[in-house]
Design an enzyme around this catalytic site. Sequence first.
Site, short mmCIF file in Angstrom:
data_model
loop_
_atom_site.label_atom_id
_atom_site.label_comp_id
_atom_site.label_asym_id
_atom_site.label_seq_id
_atom_site.Cartn_x
_atom_site.Cartn_y
_atom_site.Cartn_z
N LYS A 118 1.32 -1.18 -0.59
CA LYS A 118 0.19 0.48 -0.40
C LYS A 118 1.10 1.24 -0.05
O LYS A 118 1.87 1.44 0.45
CB LYS A 118 -0.84 -0.10 1.32
CG LYS A 118 -1.48 1.81 1.73
CD LYS A 118 -2.22 1.21 3.10
CE LYS A 118 -2.89 2.50 3.36
NZ LYS A 118 -3.81 3.05 4.64
N TRP A 148 -9.17 -0.16 -0.72
CA TRP A 148 -10.19 0.17 0.51
C TRP A 148 -10.33 1.05 0.58
O TRP A 148 -10.94 1.43 2.24
CB TRP A 148 -11.00 -0.52 0.28
CG TRP A 148 -11.33 -2.22 -0.87
CD1 TRP A 148 -11.86 -1.60 -1.43
CD2 TRP A 148 -11.15 -3.70 -0.80
NE1 TRP A 148 -11.96 -3.19 -2.84
CE2 TRP A 148 -11.02 -4.33 -1.65
CE3 TRP A 148 -9.80 -3.68 0.36
CZ2 TRP A 148 -10.89 -5.55 -2.00
CZ3 TRP A 148 -9.28 -5.72 -0.61
CH2 TRP A 148 -9.23 -5.66 -0.93
N HIS A 149 -9.22 1.65 1.10
CA HIS A 149 -8.80 3.31 1.95
C HIS A 149 -9.46 4.38 1.76
O HIS A 149 -8.27 5.62 1.24
CB HIS A 149 -7.23 3.11 2.26
CG HIS A 149 -7.29 1.47 2.81
ND1 HIS A 149 -6.39 1.49 3.95
CD2 HIS A 149 -8.00 0.73 3.49
CE1 HIS A 149 -6.49 0.00 4.26
NE2 HIS A 149 -7.56 -0.22 4.16
N TYR A 150 -10.55 4.47 0.60
CA TYR A 150 -10.41 5.68 -0.31
C TYR A 150 -10.61 6.50 0.96
O TYR A 150 -11.43 6.53 2.17
CB TYR A 150 -11.11 5.45 -0.51
CG TYR A 150 -13.03 4.65 -0.55
CD1 TYR A 150 -13.47 5.41 0.24
CD2 TYR A 150 -12.77 3.73 -1.13
CE1 TYR A 150 -15.11 5.32 0.21
CE2 TYR A 150 -13.85 3.10 -1.23
CZ TYR A 150 -15.21 3.16 -0.46
OH TYR A 150 -15.41 3.03 -0.09
N HIS A 151 -10.68 8.03 0.95
CA HIS A 151 -10.69 9.09 1.90
C HIS A 151 -10.72 10.77 0.88
O HIS A 151 -10.96 11.17 -0.13
CB HIS A 151 -9.67 8.55 2.97
CG HIS A 151 -8.21 9.30 2.65
ND1 HIS A 151 -7.68 8.23 1.91
CD2 HIS A 151 -7.60 9.74 2.73
CE1 HIS A 151 -6.43 8.32 1.34
NE2 HIS A 151 -6.30 9.80 1.92
#
Length: 559
Positions: A397, A493-496
């Site tokens: 990541k 899946w760590h969108y912000h």
Amino acid sequence: MARPIWFYLQHFAFFMFLNVIVAYASRPHGSHRPHQEPSYLKFVVNATDFPSEDYYDYIIVGGGTAGCPLAATLSSRFRVLVIERGGIAYGNRNLMTKEGFLATLMDVNSFDSPTQAFTSEDGVPNVRGRILGGSSAINAGFYSRADEDFYRKTSVNWDFRMVNESYEWVERAIVFRPELRTWQSAVRDGLLQAGVDPYNGFSFDHVVGTKIGGSTFDTSGRRHSAADLFKYAKPLNVKVVTHANVERILVGSSMPSAVSRQSAMGVVFRDRIGMYHHALLREHGEVILSAGAIGSPQLLLLSGIGPRPYLSSWGIPVAHHLPYVGQYLYDNPRNGISIVPPIPLEHSLIQVVGITESGAYIEAASNVIPFASPARSVFIRTPSAPLYLTVATLMEKTVGPASAGSLRLASTDVKVNPIVRFNYFSNPVDVQRCVNGTRMIGDILRTRSMEDFKFQGWFGSKDFRFVGPALPVDQSNYEEMADFCRRTVSTIWHYHGGCIMGKVVDADFRVIGIDALRVVDGSTFGISPGTNPQATLMMLGRYVGLKMMKDRKDYKMID
């Protein structure tokens, strides 16, 4: 004959994996023991049973990773309503066990699946949580606290004693120490042999080196999500409404004068049969958006809070001009490799992480996939036992990220996903970090701990059998590695972002220019907090709830 078999496996195993995992995870398994019904079900109601109008001190839109702990905290002293567009996870085996993780990500529809799929304009598939507990009810369960950069780069005046207490509040309820088996142990050893040191053992803290993180799956493999934090709630003060789509925030003048400000007054939502309901605020109450990095900016725009020219182009009445709603949207790129090992492996989600100083985090997973039995044939005898394929993955990541994207409406229907673009690798800093991370994966593959996962070749050589793209042979070639990063990018899946602090909300998470309205979720983050955001989001819900109660300590509480 060996070469054609592995040629087939390398090119088709991944697709077989996708097709059979749903069928496997949906089968009943005798070893799955029933668990006690969660206590929060006593105050969960379907939206069709909600009155046409009701009043609350706090209305929280989104029963997700931040919304559940926030509601549980506020309910100790106030009347709280949580409005969740999805249903509940209890009773759904795919959601409640780690073996159902991939099936949940794949088993999607446009209406009511726990996962709602979307594909960014970058062409990268992604998902949103649509279930009580939010993405904490569909994720891989890894739990690790935020890194120091996260606190430095937000403008919150953090009370670190309260931060730590909030983390501990979460950890006591739903976080466990995982047990490492073959693949995770080998990756741990490989990280150390590749120089990702020191070894920090089991730790919730973000520390450079190799560590075992926490897990929201317990020792029996059962999932615990943010919804389980409702165990702390005061049942008489909280109501959770499911299958409810909030269509807009009700905004009006806070007082009848020339200098009056706009203020949130409540929300309008629809139930599954299309009936409208109004949830309204009591005196000194607030609406709090916890609908995530996709849902929160989308709902602000649909409520007339955003860039005036853009809202006017959609025919949306402008309640407040706020130009940066939907801007500064981020997603951490994920890149890596997958192999078919020659030995059987257990099913494992992320448990070990390598935290490097070069801008990448290394993680791993393994999945055991049963093949469907071949069709009955006079030439092929159907095996009595199922056949299995194991796929093991190493991934990195990218920290940050530095590349920013944006969100815009696709429709005025809140149930339709907005259009998002993350602009992966548009900033060269992210490319450099990805190259660093993928080179580290190459270093790990060359360690002695990975030898057992290679196949014996014809002439005594040993090598990996890759599913999908392998790393470039010449990993010292920056351009080839950068091309690999761009070609193989996927989401972790760590969108912000989308409602980031300083642009859309202030340091107290209040929407700038609108009274009685806050956003408390990952949409306010301009940077992903360390290896995984779920720990920080659950801490945030607890933390902001405590701060809000402290601010109202002199106000008369629930009637």
